[in-house]
Structures are given as structure tokens and as C-alpha cells.
Write a protein that holds these residues in place. Structure first.
Motif, short mmCIF file in Angstrom:
data_model
loop_
_atom_site.label_atom_id
_atom_site.label_comp_id
_atom_site.label_asym_id
_atom_site.label_seq_id
_atom_site.Cartn_x
_atom_site.Cartn_y
_atom_site.Cartn_z
N ARG A 139 46.33 37.60 32.50
CA ARG A 139 46.05 37.56 33.85
C ARG A 139 46.97 38.58 34.47
NH1 ARG A 139 45.22 32.24 35.80
NH2 ARG A 139 46.20 33.04 37.81
N ALA B 181 45.48 42.15 34.15
CA ALA B 181 44.21 42.18 34.97
C ALA B 181 44.61 42.32 36.28
CB ALA B 181 43.19 41.21 34.68
N ASP B 182 45.50 41.31 36.90
CA ASP B 182 45.62 41.25 38.19
C ASP B 182 46.85 41.73 38.59
OD1 ASP B 182 43.10 40.38 38.75
OD2 ASP B 182 43.55 38.36 38.11
N ARG B 183 47.68 42.07 37.77
CA ARG B 183 49.45 42.34 38.23
C ARG B 183 50.05 41.28 38.80
NH1 ARG B 183 49.66 45.90 34.51
NH2 ARG B 183 51.95 46.61 35.52
N GLU C 11 49.56 39.49 41.22
CA GLU C 11 48.77 38.41 42.06
C GLU C 11 48.30 37.37 41.07
OE1 GLU C 11 45.90 40.36 44.48
OE2 GLU C 11 47.44 41.01 45.96
N GLY C 12 48.00 38.05 39.68
CA GLY C 12 47.79 37.25 38.80
C GLY C 12 48.53 35.88 38.36
N GLU D 295 45.35 30.05 40.73
CA GLU D 295 43.90 30.38 41.52
C GLU D 295 43.42 29.23 42.13
OE1 GLU D 295 41.53 31.26 38.53
OE2 GLU D 295 42.03 33.54 38.27
#
Length: 363
Positions: free
Chosen positions: A70, A73-75, A77-78, A82
């Protein structure tokens, strides 16, 4: 032969990301879940494998792999949860409005008020849905309250007089709310009370034996909350005059005394009028008919009933009177005056609102 599996994603941090992860991991206001995810990413960035990081942080390696991917992929923010998709809404605004309107403006054909079952059958929703709507809008069709309108032609003047004493008491004077609580019964249960236990409330028999009655005369000092009490077996004008003499002895001679009383006949007999004429510092202020809520001593009587009388057990009147005197003594050791906040105009405006809601024009 080496076992093949999903390749491990390398985690490389910038200086800003490392500082942010360290700050989130150490900050007291961070959630425990977010702090753990930050520590996982920091461990992975330090070269630890999923297994090693999981062992050091007491989590499963699969969890380490999840947050490694995670973050890659999203740095940053990951690492945030969610949004979770919820079930689609099944009750529309129109249906909610229909339940509220029907509850407020109609009644069922076979009952005086709606129940969740009858309303659910009427509108085609479940009982739990109707209950949630009622709870949200504060609707309680099963409950009712009582009120009594005063027929006193001097109602407005008396309200303004008494509320004025509460909000702006006269100088060099004492304001006392006076009344008697009559017919206090000495009740004793037919069997000993079973004490409270974990998971079980105090239990007592439904039947009881009567040991006689007594009457408490009480004067509540509006300013301090202190109470002057006197107990008599009867509540005639004779006993009320004795109570007035008790007040006269306890109030310093340099103060006027304003007594707020109800319209009980005992308070207006010729003997009482003669006594008042001989004691000009006493001034009587009568509440309007059916308006005992204006007399603050009634609230004090409610506390006495709740904390001492309702669940008390007394074999005879003497025991009852002894407990009442003890309760008054303890109250006066740390008295708490009641704070009156409504002005006369606010009370009268509220009453006007009640009158406008009455459907029957004959009232």
C-alpha cells in the motif's frame, strides 16, 4: 529448489516521508492502527523482511506485506483506511417524513396512540426502522404527561410577584418558600428487604404494614437553601401558627420575612390573619391556584421523598419522624439552593404557547 513466491516490494523513503512517519508513530494523538502501520513501513525501509518485521512488531507477515504494498503504491496516503462501502439506503426521506407526520397528526383506528408494531404495519416498514426514526426525532407516543391550568383571576400578577422575589429579592429581607407535606406514612415491609447484589437489584415485598402518619412543615430559604422544619401529627391552622412562631424565633429580628405559600385554607384562617397582624414584618405571597410548581419547597419535598421516604422502612411514626429530622439536619450541613432561571415574561409566553396548542375551544 528455491520456493517461488510474490516478490517483495522495496520501500525507499524520502527525508520528508521518514520524518512524517516517525512523527505519526510517536504522536500521542495518532490512532494505534496508524502508528503501527508507520512502524511497519519504517521497518521495511530499514531492510527488514516481512517475516522479520512481523516478528519484531508482533504482527503477521501478511499484514506487513499488505502495508508494504500500500505504501509503495500510494505513499503516505496509502496508510489511511480506505472508505468502506456500506449497504445502500433503503428508507427514503419521504418515508421518514411520512412516519413523523403520521405520528404527530394521527392515531390508529383501534388505539389511542401508535406503537412501533402498528406504525410499521401502517407504513410498510420494519418495527426497528420505526423505532430508529422515533428515537432520532425524539417521539415517544407511549408516554404522556399531565398539566393543570390555573383558573386564578390574579394568575399573572401572582406569577410576577413570586418570580420577582426569586430573581430580585428585597433588601434586608428573607424569602422563604413554605408548605406542609401531610399524610407522610410510616410504612414497614411485611418481610426484610433483600439487599442489592451483583446483577440483582434490591428486592422488597409489595405489601406493607401501616404505622401511622405525620406532617412536616418546612420553610426553604431561597438564598441559602437551608430549611426550617417542624413536625406535627396534624396540619391545622393551630400547627401552622406554631410553625410561624418557630420561623419568627429563628429569623433575625432586623429582617422582614416574605413567605411564599399556596392557597390552602389553613394559611388564611382568622387565627392566622390575627397572628400576621401582630407580626408586621411577615408578608404573605400566595401562589396561583393549581400552581404549586412556583413554590420551590415542593422541589425540596421531592428530594426528601426520593432520597429518604420512598424506599424507607419505618415500624412506627416515631422512627419516621426521627429519620426526617436527621435528613433535614444533614441537608442543612451542606444546603444547596435552587436556581430560578425563568422570568415571568418567559413563563407567560410558554403558557400562551400551551393554550394555542389546545384543540378544544371550550377550554
Amino acid at each position: 529448489m528455491a520456493r517461488m513466491g510474490r516478490p517483495t516490494v522495496d520501500v525507499v523513503l524520502t527525508e520528508d516521508e521518514r520524518e512524517t512517519l516517525l512523527r505519526w508513530a510517536r504522536r500521542a494523538t495518532s490512532s494505534q492502527a496508524l502508528a503501527l502501520r508507520c512502524r511497519i513501513v519504517l521497518a521495511c525501509a530499514g531492510g527488514a523482511s516481512n517475516t522479520q518485521a512481523g516478528r519484531d512488531l508482533s504482527v503477521h507477515p501478511v499484514t506487513v506485506a499488505k502495508w508494504r504494498r500500500r505504501f509503495a503504491a500510494d505513499r503516505l496516503e496509502g496508510l489511511v483506511d480506505e472508505p468502506r462501502p456500506g449497504a445502500p439506503r433503503t428508507v427514503s426521506d419521504a418515508q421518514v417524513e411520512d412516519v413523523v407526520v403520521r405520528t404527530l397528526e394521527s392515531t390508529p383506528r383501534d388505539a389511542t396512540h401508535w406503537s412501533t408494531r402498528s406504525m410499521a404495519a401502517e407504513v410498510g416498514l420494519s418495527q426497528s426502522t420505526v423505532a430508529r426514526i422515533w428515537r432520532t426525532f425524539g417521539l415517544k407516543p407511549h408516554m404522556t404527561d399531565t398539566f393543570k391550568l390555573s383558573t386564578d383571576p390574579q394568575f399573572i400578577d401572582k406569577v410576577r410577584d413570586i418570580v420577582g422575589l426569586y430573581l430580585a429579592p428585597p433588601e434586608h429581607a428573607l424569602v422563604l418558600c413554605v408548605d406542609e407535606k401531610s399524610q407522610i406514612q410510616a410504612l414497614d415491609r411485611s418481610a426484610p428487604v433483600l439487599p442489592m447484589m451483583p446483577g440483582m437489584p434490591e428486592r422488597r415485598t409489595h405489601d406493607y404494614s401501616r404505622g401511622g402518619t405525620t406532617t412536616l412543615f418546612a420553610a426553604l430559604n431561597v438564598a441559602t437553601g437551608q430549611v426550617i422544619g417542624q413536625i406535627h401529627r396534624r396540619h391545622r391552622a393551630t400547627e401552622f401558627k406554631k410553625f410561624l412562631a418557630r420561623i419568627d424565633n429563628e429569623v433575625p429580628a432586623g429582617l422582614d420575612v416574605h413567605l411564599i405559600c399556596d392557597n390552602y385554607a389553613t394559611h388564611k384562617t382568622p387565627a392566622i390573619q390575627k397572628w400576621l397582624a401582630a407580626h408586621p414584618r411577615f408578608h404573605m405571597h400566595f401562589t396561583p391556584t393549581y400552581s404549586s410548581w412556583l413554590n420551590q419547597v415542593e422541589r425540596w419535598f421531592g428530594l426528601l421523598t426520593e432520597r429518604q421516604l420512598r424506599r424507607g422502612a419505618h415500624k412506627n411514626v416515631q422512627a419516621l419522624e426521627r429519620d426526617i429530622r436527621t435528613w433535614i439536619k444533614h441537608w442543612n450541613e451542606n444546603p444547596k439552593p435552587f436556581t430560578w432561571v425563568k422570568t415571568a415574561d418567559e413563563i407567560l409566553e410558554r403558557l400562551t404557547g400551551y393554550l394555542k396548542r389546545i384543540k378544544d375551544p371550550s377550554h
